[in-house]
Every structure is written in C-alpha cells, then in structure tokens.
Design a protein around this motif. Structure first.
Motif, PDB file in Angstrom:
ATOM      1  N   GLY A 162       0.831  -1.192   0.000  1.00  0.00           N
ATOM      2  CA  GLY A 162       0.000   0.000   0.000  1.00  0.00           C
ATOM      3  C   GLY A 162       0.868   1.246   0.000  1.00  0.00           C
ATOM      4  O   GLY A 162       1.769   1.379   0.836  1.00  0.00           O
ATOM      5  N   PHE A 163       0.653   2.151  -0.925  1.00  0.00           N
ATOM      6  CA  PHE A 163       1.399   3.409  -1.000  1.00  0.00           C
ATOM      7  C   PHE A 163       0.488   4.527  -0.499  1.00  0.00           C
ATOM      8  O   PHE A 163      -0.563   4.788  -1.083  1.00  0.00           O
ATOM      9  CB  PHE A 163       1.832   3.710  -2.428  1.00  0.00           C
ATOM     10  N   LEU A 164       0.889   5.201   0.577  1.00  0.00           N
ATOM     11  CA  LEU A 164       0.114   6.281   1.180  1.00  0.00           C
ATOM     12  C   LEU A 164       0.900   7.574   1.078  1.00  0.00           C
ATOM     13  O   LEU A 164       2.041   7.649   1.549  1.00  0.00           O
ATOM     14  CB  LEU A 164      -0.193   5.958   2.649  1.00  0.00           C
ATOM     15  N   LEU A 165       0.308   8.589   0.474  1.00  0.00           N
ATOM     16  CA  LEU A 165       1.006   9.856   0.292  1.00  0.00           C
ATOM     17  C   LEU A 165       0.006  10.969   0.020  1.00  0.00           C
ATOM     18  O   LEU A 165      -1.157  10.707  -0.312  1.00  0.00           O
ATOM     19  CB  LEU A 165       2.015   9.781  -0.852  1.00  0.00           C
ATOM     20  N   GLN A 166       0.471  12.197   0.174  1.00  0.00           N
ATOM     21  CA  GLN A 166      -0.380  13.342  -0.114  1.00  0.00           C
ATOM     22  C   GLN A 166      -0.564  13.501  -1.617  1.00  0.00           C
ATOM     23  O   GLN A 166       0.323  13.173  -2.416  1.00  0.00           O
ATOM     24  CB  GLN A 166       0.227  14.614   0.468  1.00  0.00           C
ATOM     25  N   ARG A 167      -1.691  14.039  -2.000  1.00  0.00           N
ATOM     26  CA  ARG A 167      -1.947  14.307  -3.413  1.00  0.00           C
ATOM     27  C   ARG A 167      -0.863  15.229  -3.985  1.00  0.00           C
ATOM     28  O   ARG A 167      -0.432  15.077  -5.141  1.00  0.00           O
ATOM     29  CB  ARG A 167      -3.316  14.957  -3.578  1.00  0.00           C
ATOM     30  N   GLN A 168      -0.408  16.199  -3.172  1.00  0.00           N
ATOM     31  CA  GLN A 168       0.623  17.130  -3.619  1.00  0.00           C
ATOM     32  C   GLN A 168       1.886  16.392  -4.030  1.00  0.00           C
ATOM     33  O   GLN A 168       2.519  16.725  -5.041  1.00  0.00           O
ATOM     34  CB  GLN A 168       0.926  18.122  -2.495  1.00  0.00           C
ATOM     35  N   LEU A 169       2.273  15.380  -3.258  1.00  0.00           N
ATOM     36  CA  LEU A 169       3.471  14.617  -3.586  1.00  0.00           C
ATOM     37  C   LEU A 169       3.256  13.790  -4.846  1.00  0.00           C
ATOM     38  O   LEU A 169       4.153  13.686  -5.696  1.00  0.00           O
ATOM     39  CB  LEU A 169       3.857  13.709  -2.411  1.00  0.00           C
ATOM     40  N   PHE A 170       2.066  13.207  -4.987  1.00  0.00           N
ATOM     41  CA  PHE A 170       1.800  12.427  -6.194  1.00  0.00           C
ATOM     42  C   PHE A 170       1.850  13.329  -7.430  1.00  0.00           C
ATOM     43  O   PHE A 170       2.365  12.932  -8.481  1.00  0.00           O
ATOM     44  CB  PHE A 170       0.437  11.744  -6.116  1.00  0.00           C
TER      45      PHE A 170
END
Length: 359
Positions: A162-170
């Motif tokens: 599972g990859f969890l990150l902020q939309r900004q980083l994506f």
C-alpha cells in the motif's frame, strides 16, 4: 451506497480485474476502519466476472465510486486519481487487508507528524507486510520477504504494502508509469527515493500469497530477480518482449522458465559482444549491491529461533557486517569475475530452471 456529506480526508484507490472472489471481503474489511473519513475508488480494467456488479450493488458506510479504465495497474491507478477528492491517496491492491481498524487513521496521522517533525513534506508511507494464504509452506522464506519489505531500501518497497502519500506529492512524482503492464510500483517507489523519503507506517497490511502458491514460490522469486535485474540495468527490450513475466492474477499458473530464457538468448544474440559484456557487468554490479540480503537471511534465521513472529526487528548481522561486505563488493576485480560468471553460467541456470523441483 452511501454518500457522506463533505469531502473525504483520504481516497483509497483499488484497481480490479476479475476480483469477484476478493472484492466482498475487501469492502467488509475497509468498512471496519475507524477514525478517518475516506472514499473508495474501484477502477475496473474490464472484468469478465461479477466484479463490476458487486461493486455497483455494494452498500457501504463510506463513499464508493466505480470507474472503468483500460487494463494495467498503473493506468488504473492514474485513472483513480482523477476521480479522487481526498487530500491523501492510498494505492491499494484488491487482496490487501488490515487487521487494525485504525490502520488508515494511524497511517495518515503518522505521516503528518513525521512531516512536521522532519520539516520534510516529500514523505510517502507503506505498511508493514504480512502474507496470508501461504498454505503453511516455507514459513521461513515468507518471514524473510516480510522482513525485507520492512527495510527502508530501494528494491524493498512494493505495491502490495500500500502506498500512502499526499496528493501534492503524487502530483510532483506521478503519474504511475504505463509503458509496461507491470513494475509501476517499483518505478514509483524509486522516484520517491530520489526526491523524498519513505516511512514504514505503524500498522500491518496483509496480502494474499495466492500468486506464489499458483506460480511456485521459488520460480516466481527467480523470475522476480531477473525482472528487477533487467529494470536496474535498463534492459527494457527484455521486459517488453519476454512472455509471461507477470500475468494478471486470474491467469496465474505454474511458471515455465523456458519462455523468458528464450527471450534472453534471443535478445542477447542480436546484440554486439560489447553490449553483451556491459549487460553482464551491470548485472554483476546489481547482484553485488544486493549482497546485503545474505546478511538479512542470517538475521531472520537467528531471529526465528528466538521468536516465530520475528520480522526483522533486530538485524545484528546486517548492522555489523554490511559495511565490510559493501567494501568487498565494490572491489572492481570481483565485479569483473562475477560478470564473467554471469555471462557464461547465469543464463544457463535460467534455461534449466524449468527442470527445478516443482515446489
């Protein structure tokens, strides 16, 4: 299908393709999550079973959206992002489960806290991996791969965590690569390493070992090593040409290593000898750069003797001997002789791999 008022904090994006056997359990598992408002975006790649109808008729406590997309996990993930409304994105596989009902909330909270503490906004997280449905076979091998997945190193982080990150980083690092039908997770993880930082989140994720069981654990890992080597040395001709490197789950079956072996020899035969040598040398460098895994094997074996639930919490062998081993592995004559060995014998093993015992 409920539609809570207000924007969700988290968007969970799940690609599906003929997942009627796993989707109901996924929906039930996510329905147990507490402490965070989230939506689920199911991106279907053209299922021929009841996956789409199950998603359409599901009644959930969270907002559920179904999207159609061309097949391909990277393509489906990218399509899901376009529908996502949350500030946080979780890219999840259909066979992933969480035992902790606060896993999602704890994951987001941990990333927020660490971003503030480190003053580093470019942070992504993944969960600690556990395998299920192993059939009770090779527990030590699975313990090694689970321990390896908790190492914060390139090549150790995969999409089944599972990859969890902020939309900004994506937005900064994405989208997922779509020129291959697989390896989108490996390539995205590498971009995070290049520009940001990975964190291990304080919760476990369970993923099914159904692919290893269907294809053969050791055959699958042998082929995985070849795939990662080809990716590391930039041999994309092989990744595009070799048949059956990574089949969709509902087509998974016992791996026959003869097909990729023929692809290897066919592509090498068409290359000048200098390019063949460079490929072997770069492959030797890749193998030596991953020699630290031998020390992790020792740590896992020793740890399992003390605790059957050991998953790499302490790695004394790796901590003590990695630097000396790295110095040895950077010895240029050693890389030369290993490259010669790869050129003369490594691919012969692949050819005869189909004769390995069926396990």
């Amino acid at each position: 299908m409920s539609n809570p008022v207000g924007l969700p904090e988290l968007s969970v994006i799940v690609p599906t393709l003929n997942e009627e056997g796993t989707l109901p359990e996924l929906l039930e598992n996510l329905g147990q999550q507490r402490g965070i408002a989230f939506e689920l975006i199911i991106v279907d790649g053209g299922s021929r079973d009841d996956t789409r109808s199950l998603a359409a008729s599901a009644v959930t406590d969270f907002h559920l959206v179904q999207v159609d997309s061309p097949a391909g996990r990277g393509t489906q993930f990218n399509a899901g992002v376009r529908w996502a409304r949350g500030e946080w994105l979780l890219f999840l596989h259909a066979d992933s489960r969480f035992a902790d009902p606060t896993a999602l909330a704890r994951g987001v909270g941990h990333l927020i806290a660490e971003s503030e503490r480190l003053a580093a906004p470019l942070i992504a997280g993944r969960f600690a991996l556990r395998f299920a449905d192993t059939g009770g076979h090779h527990p030590g091998v699975y313990a090694f791969y689970e321990s390896k997945a908790r190492q914060n190193r390139p090549g150790c982080i995969h999409g089944d965590q599972g990859f969890l990150l902020q939309r900004q980083l994506f937005s900064r690092l994405g989208p997922f690569a779509t020129d291959l039908s697989f390896l989108e997770d490996e390539r995205f993880a590498e971009r995070v390493f290049q520009q940001g930082k990975w964190l291990l989140l304080p919760a476990e994720i369970t993923t099914s070992a159904r692919r290893f069981v269907a294809e053969g654990l050791f055959r699958r890992q042998w082929l995985n090593a070849l795939i990662l080597n080809a990716l590391a040395v930039g041999w994309f001709d092989f990744l595009r040409a070799a048949p059956g490197l990574y089949r969709v789950q509902d087509q998974a079956g016992r791996i026959d290593l003869r097909a990729p072996a023929r692809a290897v020899w066919g592509l090498l035969r068409d290359r000048p000898w200098r390019e063949r040598w460079r490929l072997c040398y770069d492959s030797a460098a890749f193998a030596l750069d991953n020699a630290w895994q031998l020390l992790l094997v020792l740590d896992v074996r020793l740890g399992l003797r003390r605790n059957r639930d050991f998953r790499g919490e302490k790695t004394p062998c790796l901590d003590r001997w990695e630097k000396p081993l790295r110095r040895v592995c950077r010895w240029l004559p050693g890389r030369f002789f290993l490259a010669v060995g790869l050129g003369t014998g490594g691919y012969l093993l692949l050819i005869f791999g189909s004769r390995f015992p069926r396990r």
